[in-house]
Design an enzyme around this catalytic site. Sequence first.
Site, PDB file in Angstrom:
ATOM      1  N   ASP A  54       0.841  -1.198   0.000  1.00 25.62           N
ATOM      2  CA  ASP A  54       0.000   0.000   0.000  1.00 25.62           C
ATOM      3  C   ASP A  54       0.876   1.249   0.000  1.00 25.62           C
ATOM      4  O   ASP A  54       1.010   1.963   1.010  1.00 25.62           O
ATOM      5  CB  ASP A  54      -0.953  -0.034   1.198  1.00 25.62           C
ATOM      6  CG  ASP A  54      -1.961  -1.163   1.076  1.00 25.62           C
ATOM      7  OD1 ASP A  54      -2.340  -1.500  -0.062  1.00 25.62           O
ATOM      8  OD2 ASP A  54      -2.366  -1.717   2.111  1.00 25.62           O
TER       9      ASP A  54
ATOM     10  N   LYS B 213       0.413  -7.961  -2.594  1.00 27.68           N
ATOM     11  CA  LYS B 213      -0.895  -7.434  -2.970  1.00 27.68           C
ATOM     12  C   LYS B 213      -0.770  -6.033  -3.557  1.00 27.68           C
ATOM     13  O   LYS B 213      -0.192  -5.140  -2.943  1.00 27.68           O
ATOM     14  CB  LYS B 213      -1.832  -7.398  -1.757  1.00 27.68           C
ATOM     15  CG  LYS B 213      -3.247  -6.899  -2.092  1.00 27.68           C
ATOM     16  CD  LYS B 213      -4.197  -7.035  -0.909  1.00 27.68           C
ATOM     17  CE  LYS B 213      -4.059  -5.907   0.087  1.00 27.68           C
ATOM     18  NZ  LYS B 213      -4.586  -4.615  -0.444  1.00 27.68           N
TER      19      LYS B 213
ATOM     20  N   ASP C 151      -5.922  -6.663  -6.017  1.00 27.03           N
ATOM     21  CA  ASP C 151      -7.066  -6.475  -5.121  1.00 27.03           C
ATOM     22  C   ASP C 151      -7.818  -5.194  -5.474  1.00 27.03           C
ATOM     23  O   ASP C 151      -7.622  -4.154  -4.854  1.00 27.03           O
ATOM     24  CB  ASP C 151      -6.543  -6.427  -3.675  1.00 27.03           C
ATOM     25  CG  ASP C 151      -7.631  -6.146  -2.646  1.00 27.03           C
ATOM     26  OD1 ASP C 151      -8.799  -6.481  -2.916  1.00 27.03           O
ATOM     27  OD2 ASP C 151      -7.304  -5.593  -1.578  1.00 27.03           O
TER      28      ASP C 151
ATOM     29  N   LYS D  31     -11.402  -5.385  -6.126  1.00 25.02           N
ATOM     30  CA  LYS D  31     -12.784  -5.572  -5.663  1.00 25.02           C
ATOM     31  C   LYS D  31     -13.805  -5.118  -6.718  1.00 25.02           C
ATOM     32  O   LYS D  31     -14.687  -4.295  -6.447  1.00 25.02           O
ATOM     33  CB  LYS D  31     -13.021  -4.814  -4.351  1.00 25.02           C
ATOM     34  CG  LYS D  31     -12.079  -5.195  -3.221  1.00 25.02           C
ATOM     35  CD  LYS D  31     -12.309  -4.342  -1.991  1.00 25.02           C
ATOM     36  CE  LYS D  31     -11.386  -4.697  -0.853  1.00 25.02           C
ATOM     37  NZ  LYS D  31      -9.958  -4.341  -1.135  1.00 25.02           N
TER      38      LYS D  31
ATOM     39  N   HIS E 170     -16.892  -4.441  -8.860  1.00 31.50           N
ATOM     40  CA  HIS E 170     -18.302  -4.482  -8.465  1.00 31.50           C
ATOM     41  C   HIS E 170     -19.088  -3.548  -9.373  1.00 31.50           C
ATOM     42  O   HIS E 170     -19.012  -2.328  -9.260  1.00 31.50           O
ATOM     43  CB  HIS E 170     -18.434  -4.050  -7.002  1.00 31.50           C
ATOM     44  CG  HIS E 170     -19.819  -4.154  -6.449  1.00 31.50           C
ATOM     45  ND1 HIS E 170     -20.160  -3.708  -5.195  1.00 31.50           N
ATOM     46  CD2 HIS E 170     -20.971  -4.657  -6.973  1.00 31.50           C
ATOM     47  CE1 HIS E 170     -21.448  -3.925  -4.964  1.00 31.50           C
ATOM     48  NE2 HIS E 170     -21.958  -4.500  -6.046  1.00 31.50           N
ATOM     49  N   ASP E 171     -19.849  -4.138 -10.292  1.00 29.58           N
ATOM     50  CA  ASP E 171     -20.662  -3.362 -11.234  1.00 29.58           C
ATOM     51  C   ASP E 171     -21.619  -4.342 -11.895  1.00 29.58           C
ATOM     52  O   ASP E 171     -21.755  -5.481 -11.446  1.00 29.58           O
ATOM     53  CB  ASP E 171     -19.755  -2.659 -12.267  1.00 29.58           C
ATOM     54  CG  ASP E 171     -20.332  -1.339 -12.755  1.00 29.58           C
ATOM     55  OD1 ASP E 171     -21.486  -1.353 -13.252  1.00 29.58           O
ATOM     56  OD2 ASP E 171     -19.646  -0.303 -12.657  1.00 29.58           O
ATOM     57  N   ILE E 172     -22.268  -3.927 -12.961  1.00 23.39           N
ATOM     58  CA  ILE E 172     -23.153  -4.850 -13.667  1.00 23.39           C
ATOM     59  C   ILE E 172     -22.313  -5.964 -14.286  1.00 23.39           C
ATOM     60  O   ILE E 172     -21.113  -5.785 -14.525  1.00 23.39           O
ATOM     61  CB  ILE E 172     -23.997  -4.118 -14.730  1.00 23.39           C
ATOM     62  CG1 ILE E 172     -23.097  -3.515 -15.810  1.00 23.39           C
ATOM     63  CG2 ILE E 172     -24.881  -3.054 -14.080  1.00 23.39           C
ATOM     64  CD1 ILE E 172     -23.877  -2.943 -16.985  1.00 23.39           C
TER      65      ILE E 172
ATOM     66  N   THR F 259     -19.964  -5.174 -17.374  1.00 24.46           N
ATOM     67  CA  THR F 259     -18.854  -4.273 -17.059  1.00 24.46           C
ATOM     68  C   THR F 259     -17.761  -4.993 -16.282  1.00 24.46           C
ATOM     69  O   THR F 259     -16.563  -4.849 -16.581  1.00 24.46           O
ATOM     70  CB  THR F 259     -19.363  -3.063 -16.250  1.00 24.46           C
ATOM     71  OG1 THR F 259     -20.287  -2.333 -17.054  1.00 24.46           O
ATOM     72  CG2 THR F 259     -18.231  -2.155 -15.830  1.00 24.46           C
TER      73      THR F 259
ATOM     74  N   THR G  63     -13.087  -6.201   6.600  1.00 24.20           N
ATOM     75  CA  THR G  63     -12.667  -6.427   7.990  1.00 24.20           C
ATOM     76  C   THR G  63     -12.721  -5.158   8.841  1.00 24.20           C
ATOM     77  O   THR G  63     -12.577  -5.233  10.062  1.00 24.20           O
ATOM     78  CB  THR G  63     -11.246  -7.011   8.034  1.00 24.20           C
ATOM     79  OG1 THR G  63     -10.372  -6.217   7.233  1.00 24.20           O
ATOM     80  CG2 THR G  63     -11.243  -8.436   7.525  1.00 24.20           C
TER      81      THR G  63
ATOM     82  N   ARG H 151      -3.396  -9.334  12.547  1.00 24.80           N
ATOM     83  CA  ARG H 151      -2.611  -8.439  13.382  1.00 24.80           C
ATOM     84  C   ARG H 151      -1.756  -9.269  14.343  1.00 24.80           C
ATOM     85  O   ARG H 151      -2.288  -9.936  15.233  1.00 24.80           O
ATOM     86  CB  ARG H 151      -3.519  -7.477  14.159  1.00 24.80           C
ATOM     87  CG  ARG H 151      -4.118  -6.389  13.275  1.00 24.80           C
ATOM     88  CD  ARG H 151      -3.038  -5.478  12.741  1.00 24.80           C
ATOM     89  NE  ARG H 151      -3.534  -4.399  11.897  1.00 24.80           N
ATOM     90  CZ  ARG H 151      -3.597  -4.438  10.575  1.00 24.80           C
ATOM     91  NH1 ARG H 151      -3.211  -5.536   9.930  1.00 24.80           N
ATOM     92  NH2 ARG H 151      -4.013  -3.395   9.886  1.00 24.80           N
TER      93      ARG H 151
ATOM     94  N   GLN I 181      -8.787  -1.808  11.448  1.00 29.46           N
ATOM     95  CA  GLN I 181      -9.359  -3.137  11.324  1.00 29.46           C
ATOM     96  C   GLN I 181     -10.124  -3.472  12.597  1.00 29.46           C
ATOM     97  O   GLN I 181      -9.721  -3.078  13.697  1.00 29.46           O
ATOM     98  CB  GLN I 181      -8.251  -4.180  11.091  1.00 29.46           C
ATOM     99  CG  GLN I 181      -7.380  -3.902   9.881  1.00 29.46           C
ATOM    100  CD  GLN I 181      -8.025  -4.361   8.590  1.00 29.46           C
ATOM    101  OE1 GLN I 181      -9.249  -4.528   8.514  1.00 29.46           O
ATOM    102  NE2 GLN I 181      -7.239  -4.566   7.555  1.00 29.46           N
TER     103      GLN I 181
ATOM    104  N   ARG J 217       0.367  -2.989   6.975  1.00 30.67           N
ATOM    105  CA  ARG J 217       1.078  -2.009   7.794  1.00 30.67           C
ATOM    106  C   ARG J 217       1.963  -2.591   8.895  1.00 30.67           C
ATOM    107  O   ARG J 217       3.031  -2.042   9.161  1.00 30.67           O
ATOM    108  CB  ARG J 217       0.068  -1.008   8.389  1.00 30.67           C
ATOM    109  CG  ARG J 217      -0.438  -0.015   7.363  1.00 30.67           C
ATOM    110  CD  ARG J 217      -1.675   0.729   7.833  1.00 30.67           C
ATOM    111  NE  ARG J 217      -2.853  -0.132   7.822  1.00 30.67           N
ATOM    112  CZ  ARG J 217      -4.083   0.278   8.130  1.00 30.67           C
ATOM    113  NH1 ARG J 217      -4.278   1.532   8.500  1.00 30.67           N
ATOM    114  NH2 ARG J 217      -5.103  -0.562   8.068  1.00 30.67           N
TER     115      ARG J 217
END
Length: 245
Positions: A17, A39, A66, A68, A70-72, A75, A130, A192, A201, A222
């Site tokens: 990240d 990731k 990663d 995620k 999310h659509d029709i 798409t 999470t 963790r 989280q 992290r």
Amino acid sequence: MTAKAEEARKRLIVALDVDTAEQAESLARQLSPWAGMFKVGMQLFYSAGPDVVKRLKDQGLKVFLDLKLHDIPNTVAQAARALTGLGADILNVHAAGGLSMMRAAGQAVAERAAQLRIPAPMVIAVTVLTSIDQTVFNREMGQPGEVQERVMAWARLTQEAGLAGVVASPRETGLIREACGPDFAVVTPGIRPAWSLSGDQRRVLSPAEALALGSSYLVVGRPITAAANPEEAARKVLAEMTGGC
């Protein structure tokens, strides 16, 4: 590295990240002896662009993309098709998109990988994030019932759609494993270590606890990447995963 430690290493995914491909590559080089996969999430992908996946793959690294989706259904299928060409080992959609959307994504990935003559990435679905606890789930999201009930419903739907597994809190891993069997992948963020803070989280467990419940892969960000010594932090996570061996 012992055989037990090497097996644990393969199951550890470090979340990159960060904002640039250079930062990601530097961290990945530093941590590759201790992590089996890296990731690429929204922050890095949107900052550095799709090429960052190829750059990591060119280093011989495994990548979990990663985003995620999310659509029709159409798409998401077209997006998944495009992402397949980047060579990621795992990519994900959101189970909230429903059965047709997940099926369309899985089919698009398989077809595109066959056209390109490359291994198809494992397609998994995100359940309940999470960072969402019971209070947020009920009061802010307006969802009735228990969080774990929704996680289980989406896990079963994901399996019905023909996808390979889910992303879920380690607190739901055992239930998912019972419902969906030993071959269904359960990728667990919200990990963790005993020596780290939980941050934003909420539904968290330690590495050893998650593995004991049946998690396939652990995602740690992290606690490793923000540590003063990321390599030492990664070694400590592996030690927890292997019981100190």
